[in-house]
Design a protein around this motif. Structure first.
Motif, PDB file in Angstrom:
ATOM      1  N   ALA A   1       1.322  -0.715  -0.007  1.00  0.00           N
ATOM      2  CA  ALA A   1      -0.770   0.512   0.038  1.00  0.00           C
ATOM      3  C   ALA A   1       0.674   1.018  -0.208  1.00  0.00           C
ATOM      4  CB  ALA A   1      -0.528   0.100   1.133  1.00  0.00           C
ATOM      5  N   LYS A   2       2.280   1.443  -0.078  1.00  0.00           N
ATOM      6  CA  LYS A   2       2.495   2.465   0.578  1.00  0.00           C
ATOM      7  C   LYS A   2       3.498   2.904  -1.314  1.00  0.00           C
ATOM      8  CE  LYS A   2       4.632   1.080   5.688  1.00  0.00           C
ATOM      9  NZ  LYS A   2       6.219   1.009   5.744  1.00  0.00           N
ATOM     10  N   VAL A   3       3.458   1.943  -1.862  1.00  0.00           N
ATOM     11  CA  VAL A   3       3.837   2.418  -2.985  1.00  0.00           C
ATOM     12  C   VAL A   3       2.625   3.836  -3.536  1.00  0.00           C
ATOM     13  CG1 VAL A   3       3.886   1.741  -6.029  1.00  0.00           C
ATOM     14  CG2 VAL A   3       4.401  -0.324  -4.172  1.00  0.00           C
ATOM     15  N   LYS A   4       4.038   4.789  -4.723  1.00  0.00           N
ATOM     16  CA  LYS A   4       3.534   5.638  -4.756  1.00  0.00           C
ATOM     17  C   LYS A   4       2.279   5.311  -6.169  1.00  0.00           C
ATOM     18  CE  LYS A   4       7.191   8.767  -4.758  1.00  0.00           C
ATOM     19  NZ  LYS A   4       8.213   9.687  -5.036  1.00  0.00           N
ATOM     20  N   GLN A   5       0.680   6.715  -6.168  1.00  0.00           N
ATOM     21  CA  GLN A   5       0.209   6.453  -6.939  1.00  0.00           C
ATOM     22  C   GLN A   5      -0.013   7.807  -8.171  1.00  0.00           C
ATOM     23  OE1 GLN A   5      -3.181   5.998  -3.799  1.00  0.00           O
ATOM     24  NE2 GLN A   5      -3.046   3.802  -4.318  1.00  0.00           N
ATOM     25  N   TYR A   6      -0.620   7.350  -9.356  1.00  0.00           N
ATOM     26  CA  TYR A   6      -0.456   8.954 -10.151  1.00  0.00           C
ATOM     27  C   TYR A   6      -2.419   8.989  -9.331  1.00  0.00           C
ATOM     28  CZ  TYR A   6       2.954   7.728 -12.891  1.00  0.00           C
ATOM     29  OH  TYR A   6       4.104   7.405 -13.734  1.00  0.00           O
ATOM     30  N   LYS A   7      -2.698  10.851  -9.665  1.00  0.00           N
ATOM     31  CA  LYS A   7      -3.667  10.466  -9.291  1.00  0.00           C
ATOM     32  C   LYS A   7      -3.441  11.861 -11.220  1.00  0.00           C
ATOM     33  CE  LYS A   7      -4.064   9.934  -4.949  1.00  0.00           C
ATOM     34  NZ  LYS A   7      -5.028   8.468  -4.182  1.00  0.00           N
ATOM     35  N   PHE A   8      -5.458  12.531 -10.322  1.00  0.00           N
ATOM     36  CA  PHE A   8      -5.739  13.581 -11.682  1.00  0.00           C
ATOM     37  C   PHE A   8      -4.563  14.272 -11.660  1.00  0.00           C
ATOM     38  CE2 PHE A   8      -8.803  16.594 -13.753  1.00  0.00           C
ATOM     39  CZ  PHE A   8      -8.684  15.881 -14.384  1.00  0.00           C
ATOM     40  N   ASP A   9      -4.389  14.925 -12.265  1.00  0.00           N
ATOM     41  CA  ASP A   9      -2.938  16.531 -12.307  1.00  0.00           C
ATOM     42  C   ASP A   9      -2.966  16.350 -14.047  1.00  0.00           C
ATOM     43  OD1 ASP A   9      -1.173  18.480 -12.636  1.00  0.00           O
ATOM     44  OD2 ASP A   9      -0.663  17.213 -10.734  1.00  0.00           O
ATOM     45  N   ALA A  10      -3.960  17.357 -14.630  1.00  0.00           N
ATOM     46  CA  ALA A  10      -4.175  18.104 -16.142  1.00  0.00           C
ATOM     47  C   ALA A  10      -2.696  18.678 -15.804  1.00  0.00           C
ATOM     48  CB  ALA A  10      -4.651  19.226 -16.299  1.00  0.00           C
ATOM     49  N   LYS A  11      -1.774  18.994 -15.364  1.00  0.00           N
ATOM     50  CA  LYS A  11      -0.559  20.153 -15.613  1.00  0.00           C
ATOM     51  C   LYS A  11       0.357  19.271 -15.282  1.00  0.00           C
ATOM     52  CE  LYS A  11      -2.238  24.930 -13.006  1.00  0.00           C
ATOM     53  NZ  LYS A  11      -1.739  25.682 -11.929  1.00  0.00           N
ATOM     54  N   GLN A  12       0.507  18.514 -14.714  1.00  0.00           N
ATOM     55  CA  GLN A  12       1.145  17.397 -14.848  1.00  0.00           C
ATOM     56  C   GLN A  12       1.085  16.289 -16.232  1.00  0.00           C
ATOM     57  OE1 GLN A  12       3.927  16.630 -13.736  1.00  0.00           O
ATOM     58  NE2 GLN A  12       3.819  16.357 -11.031  1.00  0.00           N
ATOM     59  N   ALA A  13       0.183  16.276 -16.587  1.00  0.00           N
ATOM     60  CA  ALA A  13      -0.022  15.801 -17.886  1.00  0.00           C
ATOM     61  C   ALA A  13       0.820  16.472 -18.924  1.00  0.00           C
ATOM     62  CB  ALA A  13      -1.717  14.628 -18.231  1.00  0.00           C
ATOM     63  N   GLU A  14       0.284  18.103 -19.003  1.00  0.00           N
ATOM     64  CA  GLU A  14       0.305  18.644 -19.690  1.00  0.00           C
ATOM     65  C   GLU A  14       2.269  18.808 -20.016  1.00  0.00           C
ATOM     66  OE1 GLU A  14       0.622  23.622 -20.130  1.00  0.00           O
ATOM     67  OE2 GLU A  14      -0.602  22.839 -20.408  1.00  0.00           O
ATOM     68  N   SER A  15       2.044  18.912 -18.709  1.00  0.00           N
ATOM     69  CA  SER A  15       4.172  18.769 -18.212  1.00  0.00           C
ATOM     70  C   SER A  15       4.760  18.152 -19.964  1.00  0.00           C
ATOM     71  CB  SER A  15       4.246  18.614 -17.637  1.00  0.00           C
ATOM     72  OG  SER A  15       5.629  18.967 -17.747  1.00  0.00           O
ATOM     73  N   TYR A  16       4.130  16.593 -19.497  1.00  0.00           N
ATOM     74  CA  TYR A  16       4.641  15.184 -19.816  1.00  0.00           C
ATOM     75  C   TYR A  16       4.708  15.115 -21.128  1.00  0.00           C
ATOM     76  CZ  TYR A  16       6.154  13.232 -15.440  1.00  0.00           C
ATOM     77  OH  TYR A  16       7.038  13.329 -14.514  1.00  0.00           O
ATOM     78  N   LEU A  17       3.122  15.255 -21.978  1.00  0.00           N
ATOM     79  CA  LEU A  17       2.981  15.308 -23.138  1.00  0.00           C
ATOM     80  C   LEU A  17       3.458  16.376 -24.296  1.00  0.00           C
ATOM     81  CD1 LEU A  17      -1.066  14.748 -23.685  1.00  0.00           C
ATOM     82  CD2 LEU A  17       0.676  13.613 -23.903  1.00  0.00           C
ATOM     83  N   LYS A  18       4.137  17.983 -23.256  1.00  0.00           N
ATOM     84  CA  LYS A  18       5.311  18.889 -23.917  1.00  0.00           C
ATOM     85  C   LYS A  18       6.255  17.844 -24.441  1.00  0.00           C
ATOM     86  CE  LYS A  18       2.952  22.857 -22.638  1.00  0.00           C
ATOM     87  NZ  LYS A  18       3.087  23.938 -22.115  1.00  0.00           N
ATOM     88  N   ARG A  19       6.941  17.194 -23.164  1.00  0.00           N
ATOM     89  CA  ARG A  19       8.193  16.233 -23.515  1.00  0.00           C
ATOM     90  C   ARG A  19       8.568  15.757 -24.522  1.00  0.00           C
ATOM     91  NH1 ARG A  19       9.565  15.281 -16.760  1.00  0.00           N
ATOM     92  NH2 ARG A  19       8.779  17.592 -16.359  1.00  0.00           N
ATOM     93  N   ALA A  20       7.087  14.523 -24.504  1.00  0.00           N
ATOM     94  CA  ALA A  20       6.907  13.337 -25.749  1.00  0.00           C
ATOM     95  C   ALA A  20       7.615  13.725 -26.979  1.00  0.00           C
ATOM     96  CB  ALA A  20       5.623  13.154 -25.253  1.00  0.00           C
TER      97      ALA A  20
END
Length: 572
Positions: free
Chosen positions: A377-396
């Motif tokens: 249960a201690k493993v990190k999780q993704y949460k809905f974050d539009a800014k993070q999604a945008e940031s990664y798509l700009k790098r893709a």
């Protein structure tokens, strides 16, 4: 059960208007039935039927996920340091053809699974136990007829003997899976299936059994026997010569009804006793609280479900232009980890839990049920974050994704409202980031989706995994290993993850296995090969005239429909 799990819910109902006869159970679901051959049964729709027509050596005891009891076996012993299993078989058992069940039938059944083992079947895990490899003889040239023949045999006392190359603590649990059911060998051979002899074993290696003669004319020892089937319905009837307690319900009818509204209407009219629902939010609104309906909640969910982002899409029809020009995607679009992370951040997990699961859902940290040993249960999780999604798509893809845009075509199982809703959530959030982004979603029949995804021909789909046996390896290896069953659907490979998973298989030390699974889960968080779907809390809606399905008897390892066999049900 194993295998491909459909993202949906089922409601158990009796004939509210007495339209469904008292001696008949009518089931309506959206999915078709890919096969009735246990040797290739590896999806929940098929398994829910074969487990009632056929029987295994052992089965789960009541609601327990780990305690096993005899079924076609009466007892067993373990010897040779845990590598030899000897089973006494039940006497006076008949197949639906009238043929008596013998040890030769059991030997034939397991040897056939080892011979025909293919990517379409769940026999890889029994092959791992009995041959030391999940491959068949075409892919592993070290597999010989002598190895297969020695792995399972009948001794002079008529006992069934398994000879394992190494200890497998999950072996007994594997035998409870419906794919390891005992076949009527005389009947199968008469239909033209494998002869059971060395002479034609090579010609049957990896044979496609989905539409086999045995699938069309099944004969098991189960409480119900197959009568007929067409594209839209199946009829099974109680077997008069069944060795066990005679079932109270005489007939079971399975109907394919693609439209949710039509299934709901049939339920409310009383034309169907059991219907596939539309997810908790829909079912609570339409069904819960209706007169005569008992709502059974907080049932265990042992299914893990994810969005698959295929890193090697082998279907030009889904690629559009095949380029990053706004009109399509390249086949390896999801190879870039930035794309996968962006999509993981773009899915609104909380909205899905609210809209589909009515708040009764849980976001897991890994594709493993949280009730299984090995879950961290201690493993990190993704949460809905539009800014993070945008940031990664700009790098893709070196900025080309954001600059040029893309068009993706994603399929979901026809009639599965939860899957459709999940796709719509992701589509809306991705497209809102950039007007050049486009996700086209479309419904597709279940059997077609299974076949195409197996061949790597789906770009992005939602598929779950229901356990074949209650062990973390059945999930972790399946989803995360490049040798796992789901690899052709994701084409994600990580050498370190493969190493950790192989190490976890080679030890019986629980603490060490759990440590290795935590390492895999943390690595998967970093690499984001899947979008982890929230796990719903299971439930049943049952009218008071249907007896036998309850929280006390519910076992998710037996059936995704009721948590029990048809033979345990009756109607007032």
């Amino acid at each position: 059960m194993k295998k491909f799990a459909m993202l949906s819910s089922l409601l158990i109902v009796s004939a509210a208007l007495a339209a469904a006869p008292k001696d008949t159970l009518v089931i309506q679901e959206a999915a078709d039935i890919p096969t009735l051959d246990p040797g290739v049964t590896y999806d929940t729709a098929s398994g829910a039927i074969t487990e009632n027509i056929y029987e295994t050596l052992v089965t789960y005891s009541g609601a327990s996920l780990t305690k096993l009891e005899p079924l076609l076996a009466t007892k067993w012993t373990i010897s040779n340091g845990g590598k030899t299993y000897t089973f006494d078989l039940r006497k006076n058992v008949k197949f639906h053809t009238g043929n008596p069940m013998t040890c030769a039938d059991a030997e034939y059944s397991f040897e056939r699974n080892l011979v025909t083992n293919s990517a379409d079947s769940g026999n890889w895990f029994i092959s791992e136990s009995l041959l030391g490899t999940g491959s068949n003889a075409k892919d592993d040239k070290t597999i010989t007829w002598a190895r297969i023949d020695k792995a399972v045999e009948c001794n002079n006392a008529g006992q069934l003997v398994f000879n394992l190359p190494k200890v497998d603590p999950a072996f007994l649990a594997k035998l409870a899976y419906t794919g390891q059911s005992i076949l009527d060998s005389k009947h199968a051979i008469s239909l033209g299936e494998w002869s059971g002899k060395e002479a034609d074993w090579q010609a049957n290696v990896g044979k496609d059994l989905q539409n086999s003669k045995l699938s069309q004319q099944p004969s098991g020892t189960g409480a119900y026997k197959f009568v007929r089937k067409d594209a839209n319905a199946l009829l099974a009837t109680a077997f008069d010569d069944y060795w066990g307690k005679k079932p109270a319900i005489k007939n079971v009818i399975i109907q394919k009804v693609a439209e949710l509204a039509a299934r709901q209407q049939a339920f409310l009219r009383g034309d169907a006793d059991l219907v596939e629902g539309g997810g908790r939010a829909v079912d609570e609104e339409q069904i819960k609280g209706k007169p005569g309906v008992v709502w059974i909640d907080d049932l265990p969910n042992t299914v893990a479900t994810g969005f698959f982002m295929n890193q090697n899409i082998k279907n030009n029809g889904l690629l559009g232009s095949g380029k990053l020009d706004g009109k399509g995607i390249p086949a390896n679009f999801f190879k870039d980890v930035n794309v996968r992370r962006a999509f993981s951040y773009a899915f609104n997990y909380g909205q899905y839990i609210t809209d589909v699961q009515k708040g009764k859902g849980k976001q897991r940290t890994m594709l493993l049920p949280d009730t299984f040993p090995g879950y961290d249960a201690k493993v990190k999780q993704y949460k809905f974050d539009a800014k993070q999604a945008e940031s990664y798509l700009k790098r893709a893809w070196g900025g080309q994704v954001w600059k040029n845009g893309f068009t993706i075509t994603a399929n979901y199982r026809a009639g599965a409202v939860p899957s459709q809703t999940a796709m719509e959530i992701l589509k809306k959030n991705i497209e809102s980031l950039n007007p050049k982004f486009k996700i086209n979603i479309q419904a597709k029949p279940w059997s077609e989706m299974l076949n195409d995804s197996r061949d790597g021909k789906e770009a992005m789909i939602i598929i779950g995994w229901a356990p074949d046996y209650a062990d973390a390896d059945n999930f972790m290896y399946t989803f995360y290993s490049s040798n796992g069953y789901y690899f052709p659907r994701s084409n994600w490979k990580d050498a370190q993850v493969d190493k950790w998973l192989d190490q976890a298989r080679s030890t019986v030390n629980t603490a060490e296995r759990n440590r290795l699974y935590s390492l895999v889960a943390n690595r998967a968080y970093e690499q984001a090969p899947y979008i982890l779907m929230p796990a719903g809390v299971n439930y049943l809606a049952i009218r008071d005239s249907v007896v036998g399905a309850s929280k006390a008897t519910y076992n998710p390892m037996i059936s995704f429909q009721t948590g029990t066999f048809w033979k345990e049900l009756s109607k007032k």
